[in-house]
Design a protein around this motif. Structure first.
Motif, PDB file in Angstrom:
ATOM      1  N   MET A  42       0.811  -1.222   0.000  1.00  0.00           N
ATOM      2  CA  MET A  42       0.000   0.000   0.000  1.00  0.00           C
ATOM      3  C   MET A  42       0.846   1.276   0.000  1.00  0.00           C
ATOM      4  O   MET A  42       0.328   2.377  -0.195  1.00  0.00           O
ATOM      5  CB  MET A  42      -0.949   0.001   1.205  1.00  0.00           C
ATOM      6  N   GLY A  43       2.146   1.126   0.286  1.00  0.00           N
ATOM      7  CA  GLY A  43       3.042   2.293   0.251  1.00  0.00           C
ATOM      8  C   GLY A  43       3.655   2.656   1.591  1.00  0.00           C
ATOM      9  O   GLY A  43       4.220   3.743   1.743  1.00  0.00           O
ATOM     10  N   LYS A  44       3.589   1.746   2.560  1.00  0.00           N
ATOM     11  CA  LYS A  44       4.096   2.057   3.902  1.00  0.00           C
ATOM     12  C   LYS A  44       5.607   2.286   3.898  1.00  0.00           C
ATOM     13  O   LYS A  44       6.095   3.276   4.440  1.00  0.00           O
ATOM     14  CB  LYS A  44       3.733   0.916   4.878  1.00  0.00           C
ATOM     15  N   THR A  45       6.339   1.341   3.292  1.00  0.00           N
ATOM     16  CA  THR A  45       7.795   1.503   3.236  1.00  0.00           C
ATOM     17  C   THR A  45       8.163   2.734   2.400  1.00  0.00           C
ATOM     18  O   THR A  45       9.103   3.465   2.728  1.00  0.00           O
ATOM     19  CB  THR A  45       8.462   0.238   2.655  1.00  0.00           C
ATOM     20  N   MET A  82      17.393  11.594  12.714  1.00  0.00           N
ATOM     21  CA  MET A  82      16.413  10.595  12.309  1.00  0.00           C
ATOM     22  C   MET A  82      17.120   9.251  12.151  1.00  0.00           C
ATOM     23  O   MET A  82      18.203   9.201  11.590  1.00  0.00           O
ATOM     24  CB  MET A  82      15.836  11.014  10.956  1.00  0.00           C
ATOM     25  N   ALA A  83      16.522   8.184  12.661  1.00  0.00           N
ATOM     26  CA  ALA A  83      17.117   6.851  12.493  1.00  0.00           C
ATOM     27  C   ALA A  83      16.048   5.878  12.042  1.00  0.00           C
ATOM     28  O   ALA A  83      14.878   6.009  12.422  1.00  0.00           O
ATOM     29  CB  ALA A  83      17.728   6.377  13.809  1.00  0.00           C
ATOM     30  N   ILE A  84      16.449   4.900  11.232  1.00  0.00           N
ATOM     31  CA  ILE A  84      15.489   3.919  10.715  1.00  0.00           C
ATOM     32  C   ILE A  84      15.738   2.553  11.319  1.00  0.00           C
ATOM     33  O   ILE A  84      16.885   2.119  11.427  1.00  0.00           O
ATOM     34  CB  ILE A  84      15.605   3.778   9.179  1.00  0.00           C
ATOM     35  N   VAL A  85      14.668   1.876  11.702  1.00  0.00           N
ATOM     36  CA  VAL A  85      14.714   0.448  11.983  1.00  0.00           C
ATOM     37  C   VAL A  85      14.052  -0.199  10.769  1.00  0.00           C
ATOM     38  O   VAL A  85      12.828  -0.186  10.647  1.00  0.00           O
ATOM     39  CB  VAL A  85      13.952   0.100  13.278  1.00  0.00           C
ATOM     40  N   PRO A  86      14.858  -0.703   9.826  1.00  0.00           N
ATOM     41  CA  PRO A  86      14.293  -1.077   8.526  1.00  0.00           C
ATOM     42  C   PRO A  86      13.477  -2.362   8.564  1.00  0.00           C
ATOM     43  O   PRO A  86      13.632  -3.185   9.465  1.00  0.00           O
ATOM     44  CB  PRO A  86      15.538  -1.265   7.647  1.00  0.00           C
ATOM     45  N   GLN A  87      12.612  -2.507   7.558  1.00  0.00           N
ATOM     46  CA  GLN A  87      11.835  -3.738   7.405  1.00  0.00           C
ATOM     47  C   GLN A  87      12.823  -4.887   7.213  1.00  0.00           C
ATOM     48  O   GLN A  87      13.805  -4.759   6.485  1.00  0.00           O
ATOM     49  CB  GLN A  87      10.937  -3.602   6.170  1.00  0.00           C
ATOM     50  N   PRO A 163      18.666   9.440  18.105  1.00  0.00           N
ATOM     51  CA  PRO A 163      17.800  10.201  17.200  1.00  0.00           C
ATOM     52  C   PRO A 163      16.658  10.904  17.939  1.00  0.00           C
ATOM     53  O   PRO A 163      16.277  10.501  19.025  1.00  0.00           O
ATOM     54  CB  PRO A 163      17.221   9.110  16.294  1.00  0.00           C
ATOM     55  N   ASP A 164      16.139  11.955  17.335  1.00  0.00           N
ATOM     56  CA  ASP A 164      14.923  12.588  17.849  1.00  0.00           C
ATOM     57  C   ASP A 164      13.713  11.792  17.385  1.00  0.00           C
ATOM     58  O   ASP A 164      12.719  11.687  18.085  1.00  0.00           O
ATOM     59  CB  ASP A 164      14.806  14.019  17.314  1.00  0.00           C
ATOM     60  N   LEU A 165      13.821  11.250  16.179  1.00  0.00           N
ATOM     61  CA  LEU A 165      12.707  10.517  15.576  1.00  0.00           C
ATOM     62  C   LEU A 165      13.206   9.158  15.095  1.00  0.00           C
ATOM     63  O   LEU A 165      14.247   9.071  14.431  1.00  0.00           O
ATOM     64  CB  LEU A 165      12.159  11.313  14.388  1.00  0.00           C
ATOM     65  N   ILE A 166      12.460   8.107  15.437  1.00  0.00           N
ATOM     66  CA  ILE A 166      12.786   6.770  14.958  1.00  0.00           C
ATOM     67  C   ILE A 166      11.695   6.321  13.994  1.00  0.00           C
ATOM     68  O   ILE A 166      10.508   6.395  14.316  1.00  0.00           O
ATOM     69  CB  ILE A 166      12.885   5.765  16.125  1.00  0.00           C
ATOM     70  N   LEU A 167      12.100   5.888  12.810  1.00  0.00           N
ATOM     71  CA  LEU A 167      11.173   5.353  11.818  1.00  0.00           C
ATOM     72  C   LEU A 167      11.257   3.839  11.911  1.00  0.00           C
ATOM     73  O   LEU A 167      12.338   3.269  11.723  1.00  0.00           O
ATOM     74  CB  LEU A 167      11.573   5.811  10.412  1.00  0.00           C
ATOM     75  N   MET A 168      10.163   3.170  12.248  1.00  0.00           N
ATOM     76  CA  MET A 168      10.182   1.706  12.400  1.00  0.00           C
ATOM     77  C   MET A 168       9.291   1.058  11.357  1.00  0.00           C
ATOM     78  O   MET A 168       8.089   1.329  11.304  1.00  0.00           O
ATOM     79  CB  MET A 168       9.671   1.292  13.776  1.00  0.00           C
ATOM     80  N   ASP A 169       9.882   0.210  10.547  1.00  0.00           N
ATOM     81  CA  ASP A 169       9.147  -0.416   9.443  1.00  0.00           C
ATOM     82  C   ASP A 169       8.811  -1.873   9.782  1.00  0.00           C
ATOM     83  O   ASP A 169       9.662  -2.750   9.707  1.00  0.00           O
ATOM     84  CB  ASP A 169       9.976  -0.327   8.155  1.00  0.00           C
ATOM     85  N   GLU A 170       7.563  -2.108  10.166  1.00  0.00           N
ATOM     86  CA  GLU A 170       7.046  -3.440  10.507  1.00  0.00           C
ATOM     87  C   GLU A 170       7.940  -4.228  11.466  1.00  0.00           C
ATOM     88  O   GLU A 170       8.386  -5.328  11.140  1.00  0.00           O
ATOM     89  CB  GLU A 170       6.786  -4.255   9.226  1.00  0.00           C
TER      90      GLU A 170
END
Ligand code: ATP
Ligand code: MG
Length: 248
Positions: A42-45, A82-87, A163-170
């Protein structure tokens, strides 16, 4: 209300000719968890990639801490907090737990003062205290950890960049229910430490229990935005877009 930490304004994101995000907007305030729910494809990643500058939107703006991120490369965006926790976690399988945790700090070292100063400052000792299971396996190669431990490692690695913001993908993908509850506790603890999280999930229960605000994504557009309580009353959205009618 104060300026949001993250403001996504009418973004349109493509892969070549493929038009994926079709005018998506959201706001995330400091210390909050905002969840994006939606089925496969659907476009989440793509939303996470758009925010982090990996697949920049062709139109619209991503504004982080009041500044537009337009035309900035991903490393420059990461350095702003910003930091990512990738899928799929993407830990380094042949490197030890310690090496995985220490990798980002040299590249993404950030000044200690300024915005978010009331937050926990993470170092290796702090992470190992927060995740005792990782401490027990500190010298083991990442590839030998269980799925849940690898997810903890991926979260720990993101926190090490402070990070101030963490992006967590599934983060719950492929984990047994018991481990999903562990991820839930980790997210609540991360929030208690003052971090903000943009969470992308297919796990309805997890999003409902941790998020302050939920957006439901369907074919590149939001078909719902509101609190978990409001979502639980949207029979149509639950049924058609999430396949969970009657669960609440
Ligand atoms: N690199 C790419 N090139 C072309 N199309 C892509 C690319 N990555 C994703 N897509 C397409 O974009 C759409 C959205 O993909 P995306 O990965 O954002 O979905 P998702 O919601 O994260 O799905 P999932 O729950 O399976 O991870 C899909 O139709 C997908 O096929
Ligand atoms: Mg995805």
């Amino acid at each position: 209300m104060s300026e949001p930490l993250l403001r996504v304004r009418e973004i349109h994101t493509y892969y070549g000719d493929s038009y994926v995000l079709q005018g998506v907007s959201l706001e995330l305030h400091e210390g909050r968890i905002v969840a994006i729910l939606g089925r496969n494809g659907m476009g989440k990643t793509t939303l996470i990639r758009s925010v982090a500058g990996l697949t920049p939107p062709r139109r619209g703006d991503v504004i982080f801490k009041g500044r537009p991120l337009r035309d900035q490369p991903p490393y420059a965006i990461a350095q702003q907090g910003m930091a990512i926790v990738p899928q799929g976690r993407r830990i380094f399988r042949s490197l030890s737990v310690r090496e995985n945790l220490l990798l980002p700090t040299s590249r993404l070292a950030r000044p200690a003062a300024g915005a978010g100063a009331r937050r926990t400052r993470w170092d290796l000792d702090g992470i190992l205290e927060e995740f005792p299971q990782l401490a027990e396996r500190i010298d083991h190669p990442g590839g030998t950890l269980s799925g849940g431990e690898q997810q903890m490692l991926a979260v720990g690695r993101a926190l090490m960049a402070n990070p101030d913001l963490i992006l967590m993908d599934e983060p719950s993908e492929g984990l047994a229910p018991l481990l999903v509850r562990q991820i839930e506790r980790i997210m609540q603890s991360v929030r208690k430490h003052g971090h903000s999280i943009l969470l992308v999930e297919q796990n309805f229960e997890l999003a409902m229990s941790v998020a302050d605000h939920i957006h439901v994504l369907a074919s590149g557009r939001f078909v719902f935005q509101g609190t978990p309580g409001a979502l639980s009353r949207e029979g149509e959205v639950l049924d058609h877009h999430l396949g969970v009618s009657g669960r609440r």
